[in-house]
Design a protein around this motif. Structure first.
Motif, mmCIF file in Angstrom:
data_model
loop_
_atom_site.group_PDB
_atom_site.id
_atom_site.type_symbol
_atom_site.label_atom_id
_atom_site.label_comp_id
_atom_site.label_asym_id
_atom_site.label_seq_id
_atom_site.Cartn_x
_atom_site.Cartn_y
_atom_site.Cartn_z
ATOM 1 N N VAL A 51 0.861 -1.178 0.000
ATOM 2 C CA VAL A 51 0.000 0.000 0.000
ATOM 3 C C VAL A 51 0.900 1.232 0.000
ATOM 4 C CG1 VAL A 51 -1.753 1.272 1.296
ATOM 5 C CG2 VAL A 51 -1.786 -1.234 1.289
ATOM 6 N N LEU A 52 0.652 2.147 -0.944
ATOM 7 C CA LEU A 52 1.433 3.388 -0.988
ATOM 8 C C LEU A 52 1.113 4.244 0.230
ATOM 9 C CD1 LEU A 52 1.307 4.545 -4.706
ATOM 10 C CD2 LEU A 52 3.288 3.774 -3.425
ATOM 11 N N ARG A 53 2.151 4.771 0.878
ATOM 12 C CA ARG A 53 1.976 5.601 2.071
ATOM 13 C C ARG A 53 2.936 6.778 1.989
ATOM 14 N NH1 ARG A 53 -0.695 7.952 5.625
ATOM 15 N NH2 ARG A 53 -0.339 7.582 7.829
ATOM 16 N N PRO A 54 2.490 7.914 1.426
ATOM 17 C CA PRO A 54 3.369 9.084 1.363
ATOM 18 C C PRO A 54 3.573 9.686 2.751
ATOM 19 C CG PRO A 54 1.210 9.609 0.457
ATOM 20 C CD PRO A 54 1.188 8.159 0.813
ATOM 21 N N GLY A 55 4.778 10.207 2.967
ATOM 22 C CA GLY A 55 5.070 10.820 4.258
ATOM 23 C C GLY A 55 6.122 11.907 4.133
ATOM 24 N N GLY A 56 6.179 12.735 5.169
ATOM 25 C CA GLY A 56 7.159 13.814 5.241
ATOM 26 C C GLY A 56 8.012 13.664 6.485
ATOM 27 N N TYR A 57 9.307 13.854 6.332
ATOM 28 C CA TYR A 57 10.269 13.663 7.412
ATOM 29 C C TYR A 57 11.239 14.836 7.452
ATOM 30 C CZ TYR A 57 8.346 9.014 7.249
ATOM 31 O OH TYR A 57 7.474 7.958 7.263
ATOM 32 N N ALA A 58 11.735 15.136 8.659
ATOM 33 C CA ALA A 58 12.607 16.295 8.826
ATOM 34 C C ALA A 58 14.005 15.881 9.257
ATOM 35 C CB ALA A 58 12.020 17.245 9.868
ATOM 36 N N VAL A 59 14.993 16.465 8.598
ATOM 37 C CA VAL A 59 16.378 16.376 9.043
ATOM 38 C C VAL A 59 16.618 17.699 9.773
ATOM 39 C CG1 VAL A 59 18.796 16.113 8.374
ATOM 40 C CG2 VAL A 59 17.005 14.960 7.044
ATOM 41 N N VAL A 60 16.416 17.656 11.103
ATOM 42 C CA VAL A 60 16.537 18.860 11.928
ATOM 43 C C VAL A 60 17.967 18.915 12.458
ATOM 44 C CG1 VAL A 60 15.635 20.120 13.916
ATOM 45 C CG2 VAL A 60 14.124 18.599 12.615
ATOM 46 N N VAL A 61 18.652 20.006 12.181
ATOM 47 C CA VAL A 61 20.038 20.153 12.602
ATOM 48 C C VAL A 61 20.151 21.393 13.488
ATOM 49 C CG1 VAL A 61 22.423 20.472 11.812
ATOM 50 C CG2 VAL A 61 20.832 19.067 10.473
ATOM 51 N N ASP A 62 20.841 21.220 14.619
ATOM 52 C CA ASP A 62 21.094 22.332 15.534
ATOM 53 C C ASP A 62 22.515 22.188 16.060
ATOM 54 O OD1 ASP A 62 20.348 24.671 17.001
ATOM 55 O OD2 ASP A 62 20.060 23.423 18.776
ATOM 56 N N GLN A 63 23.331 23.186 15.824
ATOM 57 C CA GLN A 63 24.728 23.195 16.260
ATOM 58 C C GLN A 63 25.473 21.940 15.796
ATOM 59 O OE1 GLN A 63 25.051 24.177 20.439
ATOM 60 N NE2 GLN A 63 23.448 25.727 20.267
ATOM 61 N N GLY A 64 25.201 21.526 14.581
ATOM 62 C CA GLY A 64 25.892 20.394 13.985
ATOM 63 C C GLY A 64 25.365 19.023 14.379
ATOM 64 N N LEU A 65 24.344 18.973 15.235
ATOM 65 C CA LEU A 65 23.772 17.703 15.669
ATOM 66 C C LEU A 65 22.421 17.470 14.999
ATOM 67 C CD1 LEU A 65 24.602 17.875 19.484
ATOM 68 C CD2 LEU A 65 25.879 16.689 17.683
ATOM 69 N N GLY A 124 -0.183 -5.033 7.628
ATOM 70 C CA GLY A 124 -0.038 -4.820 6.202
ATOM 71 C C GLY A 124 1.397 -4.560 5.791
ATOM 72 N N HIS A 125 1.556 -4.372 4.496
ATOM 73 C CA HIS A 125 2.851 -4.080 3.892
ATOM 74 C C HIS A 125 2.719 -2.722 3.214
ATOM 75 C CE1 HIS A 125 4.017 -8.237 4.630
ATOM 76 N NE2 HIS A 125 2.813 -8.569 4.199
ATOM 77 N N PHE A 126 3.727 -1.885 3.395
ATOM 78 C CA PHE A 126 3.631 -0.516 2.909
ATOM 79 C C PHE A 126 4.856 -0.126 2.093
ATOM 80 C CE2 PHE A 126 1.123 -0.898 6.718
ATOM 81 C CZ PHE A 126 -0.079 -0.322 6.347
ATOM 82 N N GLN A 127 4.589 0.617 1.034
ATOM 83 C CA GLN A 127 5.639 1.274 0.275
ATOM 84 C C GLN A 127 5.582 2.731 0.712
ATOM 85 O OE1 GLN A 127 5.265 1.155 -3.996
ATOM 86 N NE2 GLN A 127 6.974 2.542 -4.303
ATOM 87 N N LYS A 128 6.448 3.067 1.669
ATOM 88 C CA LYS A 128 6.475 4.426 2.176
ATOM 89 C C LYS A 128 7.250 5.294 1.186
ATOM 90 C CE LYS A 128 7.648 4.847 6.463
ATOM 91 N NZ LYS A 128 8.331 4.679 7.754
ATOM 92 N N VAL A 129 6.572 6.271 0.630
ATOM 93 C CA VAL A 129 7.218 7.223 -0.263
ATOM 94 C C VAL A 129 7.604 8.405 0.629
ATOM 95 C CG1 VAL A 129 6.999 8.604 -2.355
ATOM 96 C CG2 VAL A 129 5.774 6.420 -2.163
ATOM 97 N N CYS A 130 8.869 8.398 1.039
ATOM 98 C CA CYS A 130 9.357 9.326 2.069
ATOM 99 C C CYS A 130 10.009 10.550 1.441
ATOM 100 C CB CYS A 130 10.377 8.617 2.955
ATOM 101 S SG CYS A 130 9.830 7.039 3.620
ATOM 102 N N THR A 131 9.435 11.714 1.700
ATOM 103 C CA THR A 131 10.048 12.953 1.249
ATOM 104 C C THR A 131 10.703 13.599 2.461
ATOM 105 O OG1 THR A 131 8.414 13.203 -0.505
ATOM 106 C CG2 THR A 131 9.656 15.183 0.120
#
Length: 181
Positions: A51-65, A124-131
């Protein structure tokens, strides 16, 4: 000065089959040039419907971490599945706030990758389309979800401990495209 050849050029007319094959090949080459190959992670099981599952994810960076979330199931970037009609950048912002208590702003898009997963919880089984989006903190609001612990770590350590390959890829891509001044 251009001069015409002293004899007429003979142009052979390909037969219909040859002409169709040549046109089909030209069409395939033109189509392939427009295809963007998306990185894929996880294991694709034969005979399983995903099952297609679109999602949004954040690469949050603070002081190099990098901000990652520790849950009972592993380490993850903040983010998750999009709600109906929700923009993926808004998904990343909402999920980051819910999971970590951080209010963020998106600075740019890192990229999109597929992650194939199975879920016992959702049966279930998911195809996560991760942006994935690069983000920075604008404020902290409250503690996140009870079973989600915010962890700050170096990019190398994040790449080492993140559970999903697509998220490791996103952190690596974020830092390979970031100019450090």
């Amino acid at each position: 000065e251009l001069r015409r050849a002293p004899y007429p050029r003979v142009r052979s007319r390909p037969n219909d089959r040859h002409h169709r094959l040549r046109n089909n090949l030209r069409h395939l080459v033109e189509s392939a040039a427009n295809i963007c190959l998306m990185p894929q992670f996880g294991t694709i099981q034969d005979g399983v419907e995903y099952v297609l599952r679109p999602g949004g994810y954040a690469v949050v960076v603070d002081q190099g971490l990098v901000a990652i979330v520790k849950t009972p199931k592993g380490y993850f970037l903040p983010g998750g599945g999009a709600e109906s009609g929700e923009a993926l950048a808004d998904t990343a912002i909402r999920e980051t706030r819910e999971e970590t208590g951080l209010n963020i702003t998106i600075t740019n898009e890192v990229g999109t990758a597929d992650e194939f997963v199975s879920s016992a919880k959702y049966e279930g089984h998911f195809q996560k389309v991760c942006t994935f989006f690069s983000a920075r903190i604008i404020s902290e609001s409250y503690e996140g979800e009870a079973d989600h612990k915010l962890v700050w770590t170096s990019p190398d350590k994040a790449i080492d401990i993140l559970t999903h390959g697509s998220q490791k890829w996103a952190v690596a891509k974020h830092f390979s495209s970031t100019v450090h001044v």
